[in-house]
Design a protein around this motif. Structure first.
Motif, PDB file in Angstrom:
ATOM      1  N   TYR A   1      -5.211   2.983   7.585  1.00 32.90           N
ATOM      2  CA  TYR A   1      -4.082   3.192   8.484  1.00 32.90           C
ATOM      3  C   TYR A   1      -2.953   3.938   7.768  1.00 32.90           C
ATOM      4  O   TYR A   1      -2.325   4.849   8.322  1.00 32.90           O
ATOM      5  CB  TYR A   1      -3.582   1.829   8.981  1.00 32.90           C
ATOM      6  N   CYS A   2      -2.729   3.590   6.512  1.00 32.96           N
ATOM      7  CA  CYS A   2      -1.686   4.243   5.715  1.00 32.96           C
ATOM      8  C   CYS A   2      -2.050   5.692   5.415  1.00 32.96           C
ATOM      9  O   CYS A   2      -1.203   6.598   5.509  1.00 32.96           O
ATOM     10  CB  CYS A   2      -1.479   3.465   4.417  1.00 32.96           C
TER      11      CYS A   2
ATOM     12  N   GLN B   1      -3.684   0.358  -3.263  1.00 28.57           N
ATOM     13  CA  GLN B   1      -3.755  -0.841  -2.436  1.00 28.57           C
ATOM     14  C   GLN B   1      -3.633  -2.101  -3.291  1.00 28.57           C
ATOM     15  O   GLN B   1      -4.281  -2.217  -4.334  1.00 28.57           O
ATOM     16  CB  GLN B   1      -5.072  -0.864  -1.657  1.00 28.57           C
TER      17      GLN B   1
ATOM     18  N   THR C   1       0.821  -1.205   0.000  1.00 28.79           N
ATOM     19  CA  THR C   1       0.000   0.000   0.000  1.00 28.79           C
ATOM     20  C   THR C   1       0.858   1.259   0.000  1.00 28.79           C
ATOM     21  O   THR C   1       1.934   1.275   0.602  1.00 28.79           O
ATOM     22  CB  THR C   1      -0.949   0.020   1.217  1.00 28.79           C
TER      23      THR C   1
ATOM     24  N   ASP D   1      -1.434   8.115   8.252  1.00 24.50           N
ATOM     25  CA  ASP D   1      -0.043   8.550   8.401  1.00 24.50           C
ATOM     26  C   ASP D   1       0.224   9.817   7.604  1.00 24.50           C
ATOM     27  O   ASP D   1       0.827  10.771   8.122  1.00 24.50           O
ATOM     28  CB  ASP D   1       0.910   7.440   7.951  1.00 24.50           C
TER      29      ASP D   1
ATOM     30  N   GLY E   1       0.042   5.518   0.449  1.00 23.58           N
ATOM     31  CA  GLY E   1      -0.952   6.548   0.695  1.00 23.58           C
ATOM     32  C   GLY E   1      -0.435   7.921   0.300  1.00 23.58           C
ATOM     33  O   GLY E   1       0.741   8.231   0.487  1.00 23.58           O
TER      34      GLY E   1
ATOM     35  N   ASP F   1      11.088   5.388   3.016  1.00 27.44           N
ATOM     36  CA  ASP F   1      10.010   5.188   2.046  1.00 27.44           C
ATOM     37  C   ASP F   1      10.504   5.165   0.607  1.00 27.44           C
ATOM     38  O   ASP F   1      10.236   4.218  -0.137  1.00 27.44           O
ATOM     39  CB  ASP F   1       8.945   6.275   2.214  1.00 27.44           C
TER      40      ASP F   1
ATOM     41  N   VAL G   1      -5.124   6.369  -2.083  1.00 29.98           N
ATOM     42  CA  VAL G   1      -4.350   5.230  -1.594  1.00 29.98           C
ATOM     43  C   VAL G   1      -4.290   4.165  -2.682  1.00 29.98           C
ATOM     44  O   VAL G   1      -5.297   3.857  -3.326  1.00 29.98           O
ATOM     45  CB  VAL G   1      -4.948   4.656  -0.288  1.00 29.98           C
TER      46      VAL G   1
END
Length: 274
Positions: free
Chosen positions: A179-180, A23, A3, A183, A5, A69, A21
Motif C-alpha cells: 500500500y505504501c 518495513q 513503513t 503511493d 516506501g 512526511d 520499502v
C-alpha cells in the motif's frame, strides 16, 4: 513509524528503476520491490537515511512530503535521539533545515507552508503544485490520481487498519508495505502524466532561476529575474530599493516626488501616494 516506501528512477535509463520499502518487523516478499525488514524503528529510520545518502537524489518528490512526511520523520528521529536525518545532504558538512513561510491565493486563501531544504537536492512536493495549477474538488492523492490517471487509483485501505495489520503477521505487513509503495508509484505516474517536472525545468530555463525557486518563489521573482537579465544585457542597472519596516512594502525614493508634482500641476494639492 512502521513503513517508508521509495521509488527511484533515472532519466533516460528505465532499467535502473527500482522500488524499495523499509518495513518494521518481518514482511513477506513483494514482487518487483526490494523489501528491507527492520527489527525496530531506529533501524528503519537509519537504513532509510543511509539509502537516501547512497542514492544521492537530485530531485526528491512526494505528495505533501514537505509539510507531513519529512516533518514526521524528523520528529520521530528527535524522539529516538537520532541525528542521521540532518545529514542526508549530498553536500558535505551541511545540514537539512526547515523553511517556514505563508502562501496566499484567491483559491486556497492564506496558509502556513513548510519547505524542506536539502542542499544538493530539490524537494518537489506535488500537492502544492497541484493546488496552484489545477482546480479540483479534492486534493487527496486518491482523488487526484483518479482524475488524471483514470484507471489508476489507490487500494482501498483504512488508516485504522494499519496498526491492526502491523501487529498480525508478515503477510499482513506485506499488505501495508504494498500500500505504501503504491503511493510513491502514483506520485511518479502523476509527475510523468502532467509533466510537472518537465514544465518546472522549462520555466527555470526561461526565467533564469533555479529549479528550487520555480517551486518555492512566486511570479514576481521570476519576472524580476527576467527583467534584470534583459536590462543587464543592454547596459542598464536594475535598482534595489529598501523596504518600509512598518508595512513591508518596497520604498521608491523618487516615487512620491513624481506623484506629488503631477498632483500639484493638476491642482489636486500635495497629497502623498505610494
Amino acid at each position: 513509524m512502521i513503513t517508508i516506501g521509495c521509488f527511484r528512477s533515472v532519466y533516460g535509463k528505465p532499467e535502473l528503476t527500482e522500488k524499495t520499502v523499509f518495513q518494521l518487523d518481518t514482511c513477506d516478499a513483494i514482487e518487483g520491490t526490494t523489501v528491507v525488514a527492520c527489527p525496530n524503528e531506529k533501524s528503519l529510520l537509519i537504513q532509510f537515511c543511509e539509502y537516501f545518502i547512497q542514492t544521492g537524489p537530485d530531485i526528491f518528490s512526494g505528495y505533501n512530503s514537505d509539510a507531513f512526511d519529512f516533518v514526521y520523520v524528523f520528529e520521530r528521529m528527535e524522539k529516538l535521539q537520532l541525528k542521521h536525518m540532518k545529514y542526508i545532504s549530498i553536500e558535505p558538512r551541511t545540514q537539512v533545515f526547515f523553511k517556514k513561510g505563508t502562501s496566499c491565493s484567491a483559491q486556497s486563501g492564506a496558509r502556513e507552508t513548510i519547505k524542506i531544504m536539502i542542499p544538493g537536492t530539490v524537494c518537489f512536493d506535488l500537492l502544492p503544485i497541484c493546488r496552484m495549477n489545477y482546480k479540483l474538488r479534492s486534493y487527496t492523492l486518491n482523488n487526484v490520481a483518479q482524475h488524471f490517471l483514470k484507471e489508476q487509483k489507490k487500494d482501498d485501505m483504512k488508516y485504522q487498519d494499519l496498526p491492526i495489520f502491523q501487529k498480525k503477521d508478515s503477510k499482513h505487513r506485506a499488505i501495508i508495505a504494498r500500500y505504501c509503495v503504491q503511493d510513491v508509484v502514483l506520485v511518479q505516474l502523476l509527475c510523468d502524466k502532467l509533466q510537472l517536472l518537465t514544465n518546472a525545468i522549462a520555466m527555470a530555463r526561461v526565467c533564469g532561476v533555479s529549479l528550487n525557486a520555480v517551486i518555492t518563489r512566486g511570479q514576481s521573482h521570476k519576472t524580476k529575474t527576467m527583467v534584470i537579465r534583459e536590462t543587464a544585457a543592454k547596459g542598464y542597472i536594475f535598482p534595489v530599493f529598501p523596504k518600509d519596516p512598518a508595512t513591508g512594502y518596497t520604498m521608491c525614493p523618487w516615487h512620491d516626488g513624481i506623484v506629488n508634482e503631477q498632483a500639484f500641476e493638476s491642482g489636486q494639492g500635495t497629497t502623498k501616494y505610494r
